[in-house]
Scaffold this motif. Structure first.
Motif, PDB file in Angstrom:
ATOM      1  N   GLY A 101       0.771  -1.259  -0.132  1.00 49.19           N
ATOM      2  CA  GLY A 101      -0.036  -0.046   0.095  1.00 49.19           C
ATOM      3  C   GLY A 101       0.843   1.153   0.204  1.00 49.19           C
ATOM      4  O   GLY A 101       2.082   1.113   0.287  1.00 49.19           O
ATOM      5  N   THR A 102       0.421   2.454  -0.350  1.00 51.21           N
ATOM      6  CA  THR A 102       1.332   3.682  -0.365  1.00 51.21           C
ATOM      7  C   THR A 102       1.246   4.387   0.965  1.00 51.21           C
ATOM      8  O   THR A 102       2.143   5.340   1.254  1.00 51.21           O
ATOM      9  N   ARG A 103       0.240   4.087   2.063  1.00 46.45           N
ATOM     10  CA  ARG A 103       0.461   4.933   3.162  1.00 46.45           C
ATOM     11  C   ARG A 103       1.827   4.706   3.903  1.00 46.45           C
ATOM     12  O   ARG A 103       2.290   5.618   4.218  1.00 46.45           O
ATOM     13  N   LEU A 106       4.590   6.537   2.016  1.00 41.48           N
ATOM     14  CA  LEU A 106       4.322   7.933   2.080  1.00 41.48           C
ATOM     15  C   LEU A 106       4.931   8.385   3.388  1.00 41.48           C
ATOM     16  O   LEU A 106       5.391   9.705   3.415  1.00 41.48           O
ATOM     17  N   TYR A 132      -3.715  15.004   2.850  1.00 40.74           N
ATOM     18  CA  TYR A 132      -3.804  13.585   3.424  1.00 40.74           C
ATOM     19  C   TYR A 132      -2.740  13.538   4.659  1.00 40.74           C
ATOM     20  O   TYR A 132      -1.724  13.862   4.368  1.00 40.74           O
ATOM     21  N   TYR A 135       1.207  12.807   5.205  1.00 44.29           N
ATOM     22  CA  TYR A 135       2.222  13.717   4.691  1.00 44.29           C
ATOM     23  C   TYR A 135       2.847  14.484   5.984  1.00 44.29           C
ATOM     24  O   TYR A 135       4.115  14.588   6.086  1.00 44.29           O
ATOM     25  N   CYS A 178      -0.619  15.708  -4.247  1.00 43.58           N
ATOM     26  CA  CYS A 178      -1.452  14.552  -4.477  1.00 43.58           C
ATOM     27  C   CYS A 178      -2.346  15.048  -5.847  1.00 43.58           C
ATOM     28  O   CYS A 178      -2.967  16.304  -5.731  1.00 43.58           O
ATOM     29  N   ASN A 182      -6.696  14.347  -3.300  1.00 41.83           N
ATOM     30  CA  ASN A 182      -7.792  14.100  -2.028  1.00 41.83           C
ATOM     31  C   ASN A 182      -7.554  15.278  -1.156  1.00 41.83           C
ATOM     32  O   ASN A 182      -6.232  15.735  -0.562  1.00 41.83           O
ATOM     33  N   ASP A 210       1.744  11.757  -5.035  1.00 43.08           N
ATOM     34  CA  ASP A 210       0.853  10.650  -4.682  1.00 43.08           C
ATOM     35  C   ASP A 210      -0.283  10.735  -5.810  1.00 43.08           C
ATOM     36  O   ASP A 210      -1.021  11.760  -5.899  1.00 43.08           O
ATOM     37  N   CYS A 212      -2.385   8.121  -6.306  1.00 43.74           N
ATOM     38  CA  CYS A 212      -3.181   6.779  -6.091  1.00 43.74           C
ATOM     39  C   CYS A 212      -4.813   7.131  -6.501  1.00 43.74           C
ATOM     40  O   CYS A 212      -5.336   6.093  -6.642  1.00 43.74           O
ATOM     41  N   TYR A 213      -5.053   8.186  -7.120  1.00 45.86           N
ATOM     42  CA  TYR A 213      -6.432   8.185  -7.535  1.00 45.86           C
ATOM     43  C   TYR A 213      -6.437   8.327  -8.969  1.00 45.86           C
ATOM     44  O   TYR A 213      -7.581   8.742  -9.829  1.00 45.86           O
ATOM     45  N   SER A 244      -1.216   2.648  -6.447  1.00 44.73           N
ATOM     46  CA  SER A 244      -1.761   1.878  -5.401  1.00 44.73           C
ATOM     47  C   SER A 244      -2.896   1.169  -6.134  1.00 44.73           C
ATOM     48  O   SER A 244      -3.516   1.659  -6.975  1.00 44.73           O
ATOM     49  N   SER A 246      -5.380   0.078  -4.129  1.00 49.82           N
ATOM     50  CA  SER A 246      -6.622   0.101  -3.116  1.00 49.82           C
ATOM     51  C   SER A 246      -7.567   1.199  -3.910  1.00 49.82           C
ATOM     52  O   SER A 246      -8.874   0.443  -3.821  1.00 49.82           O
ATOM     53  N   LYS A 247      -7.581   1.908  -4.650  1.00 45.33           N
ATOM     54  CA  LYS A 247      -8.635   2.459  -5.232  1.00 45.33           C
ATOM     55  C   LYS A 247      -8.737   1.996  -6.573  1.00 45.33           C
ATOM     56  O   LYS A 247     -10.051   1.735  -7.091  1.00 45.33           O
ATOM     57  N   ARG A 255      -3.301  -4.392   0.335  1.00 45.18           N
ATOM     58  CA  ARG A 255      -1.985  -3.479   0.647  1.00 45.18           C
ATOM     59  C   ARG A 255      -1.159  -3.749  -0.249  1.00 45.18           C
ATOM     60  O   ARG A 255       0.169  -4.561  -0.086  1.00 45.18           O
TER      61      ARG A 255
HETATM   62  C1  LIG Z   1      -4.324  10.695  -0.885  1.00 39.31           C
HETATM   63  C2  LIG Z   1      -4.155   9.313  -0.562  1.00 39.31           C
HETATM   64  N1  LIG Z   1      -2.874   8.691  -0.575  1.00 39.31           N
HETATM   65  C3  LIG Z   1      -2.738   7.499  -0.238  1.00 39.31           C
HETATM   66  C4  LIG Z   1      -3.470   6.793   0.490  1.00 39.31           C
HETATM   67  C5  LIG Z   1      -2.914   5.332   0.978  1.00 39.31           C
HETATM   68  O1  LIG Z   1      -3.732   4.546   0.231  1.00 39.31           O
HETATM   69  P1  LIG Z   1      -2.936   2.940   0.256  1.00 39.31           P
HETATM   70  O2  LIG Z   1      -2.103   2.924   1.482  1.00 39.31           O
HETATM   71  O3  LIG Z   1      -4.222   2.125   0.549  1.00 39.31           O
HETATM   72  O4  LIG Z   1      -2.306   2.588  -1.029  1.00 39.31           O
HETATM   73  C6  LIG Z   1      -4.832   7.230   0.483  1.00 39.31           C
HETATM   74  C7  LIG Z   1      -5.690   6.415   1.347  1.00 39.31           C
HETATM   75  O5  LIG Z   1      -7.010   6.784   1.480  1.00 39.31           O
HETATM   76  C8  LIG Z   1      -5.134   8.699   0.034  1.00 39.31           C
HETATM   77  O6  LIG Z   1      -6.246   8.966   0.150  1.00 39.31           O
END
Ligand SMILES: Cc1ncc(COP(=O)(O)O)c(C=O)c1O
Length: 399
Positions: A101-103, A106, A132, A135, A178, A182, A210, A212-213, A244, A246-247, A255
């Motif tokens: 996952g990217t959290r 990051l 987010y 950071y 980002c 987000n 970032d 991820c979207y 990621s 995830s989305k 993850r």
């Molecule tokens: C802007 C942003 N970056 C990163 C993430 C992390 O996502 P993940 O760890 O699931 O890849 C999220 C998760 O909500 C997010 O909103």
């Protein structure tokens, strides 16, 4: 005993939200709808379970820190397909590393890429405001000063690159951007990204993009940092992109993601994984390879969110100045007082949303750029989304 740098972090967004709403008792008999959490509610593609099951014999093996050839080839092929890149632009061995996952990365990049001093001063980590929450954690775990840059409507909700002083840029170690953003869902264009990359190279900091979207969009696909790098020269110098599943694949529980960037950053991250990180377990790696190789389920995901945004336009437009963002799956609604609206929605309509001020920091004038906003995650199926939005409109606007 504890690291004092981390004390100011306090609780993260959702813990704070629960504290804030703790004294609010929903009066509605309706089932609660949680528009608060950005967690895809669409079922995961069958590819995921099939591929995990197909590799069940590998749970007894330690996974390699850098994934395997098949994973790296699949993500490189995806990135070349998704972004408009010259053939061979990404080197699967030097530019890519899988992440859980990217959290986590990051956050970890905060200490991996922050020197003790930059330009003889305490380093700065720059981020948009709102942001987010991770950071901020990255800045603090790296011992750097978090610097919150206004990201408001007049600048397409992105920090104004022209407003950064020489002194600040000289002591910057990491700049998070980002895109798509987000919470606002806006997209940095190629000129913006090129300028940010030039600054990163001129002042020798890490530009952390970032993205991820980037697969959840309505019109044309958002441009990415890779395209901006390719437009400048043939290198990823000073830049790292976070991607990621995830989305993209509705799979936050898997993850799984990857970093693509400057070989120096990739190498430093890989070194960290061998000492104290978590490589992707082999069945997860195989499932991820299959998911990055398939675009069909992603097109279905996009259609799912596009229908939710169509409903949002239909239901909200008569009541509030509103246009659907080009990407992401959040509404960022200017309701005047986001905190008051969030409490009212929970109390009277059993709808949970995030008051925008929880995603932002007060600026030097004491004003919080998120204060007038509500973040609404449109992650449910169309039927639930419609029901929730109608309840929201009735509660906030009396219709
Ligand atoms: C802007 C942003 N970056 C990163 C993430 C992390 O996502 P993940 O760890 O699931 O890849 C999220 C998760 O909500 C997010 O909103």
């Amino acid at each position: 005993m504890l690291n004092p740098n981390l004390a100011p972090l306090g609780h993260y967004t959702f813990a704070r939200l629960n504290e804030i709403l703790a004294d609010v008792i929903p009066r509605s008999n309706e089932l609660p709808i949680l528009f608060s959490i950005g967690e895809p509610q669409k079922s995961t593609p069958t590819l995921l379970a099939e591929n995990v099951a197909g590799h069940n014999d590998k749970w007894n093996r330690y996974p390699p820190p850098n994934g395997d050839e098949a994973f790296r080839s699949a993500v490189v092929a995806w990135a070349h397909r998704r972004f408009n890149l010259p053939a061979g632009f990404i080197d699967p061995h030097r530019h890519i590393v899988p992440v859980p996952g990217t959290r986590e990365p990051l956050y970890q990049i905060g200490f991996l890429c922050t020197p003790l001093k930059k330009a003889s001063e305490r380093p700065a980590v720059l981020m948009p405001n709102p942001f987010y929450h991770v950071y901020q954690g990255a800045a603090m775990v790296g011992g750097a000063e978090p610097v919150y840059l206004a990201a408001e409507r007049e600048n397409n909700f992105l920090p104004d690159l022209g407003a950064l002083s020489e002194d600040l840029l000289a002591r910057t170690s990491i700049f998070f951007i980002c895109t798509p953003a987000n919470p606002q869902g806006t997209i940095a264009d190629i000129e913006y990204l090129k300028r940010a990359i030039e600054l990163a190279r001129q002042y020798d900091f890490v530009l952390a993009l970032d993205e991820c979207y980037c697969e959840i969009y309505r019109g044309s696909p958002p441009i990415g940092g890779l395209e901006a790098c390719a437009a400048l020269d043939d290198s990823l110098k000073n830049v790292v992109m976070f991607h990621s599943l995830s989305k993209r694949s509705s799979a936050p529980g898997l993850r799984s993601g990857f970093l693509c960037g400057d070989p120096r950053i990739i190498e430093r991250y890989s070194q960290f994984v061998t000492f104290g990180g978590s490589p992707l377990p082999l069945p997860v790696l195989h499932a991820s390879t299959a998911l990055w190789g398939d675009d069909q389920h992603v097109a279905e995901n996009r259609a799912y969110y596009a229908e939710n945004f169509r409903l949002a336009e239909e239901i909200l437009s008569p009541h509030i100045d509103f246009s659907a963002p080009p990407a992401g799956f959040f509404l960022w609604l200017n309701v005047g007082d986001g905190m008051k609206a969030a409490r009212k929605l929970w109390e009277e309509a059993a709808i949970k949303t995030v008051p925008g001020e929880l995603m932002a920091r007060e600026d030097e004038t004491g004003s919080n750029p998120g204060a007038s906003y509500l973040r609404v995650a449109l992650v449910y199926d169309a039927e639930t989304t419609k029901r929730g939005l109608l309840r929201l409109v009735e509660c906030l606007f009396g219709k």
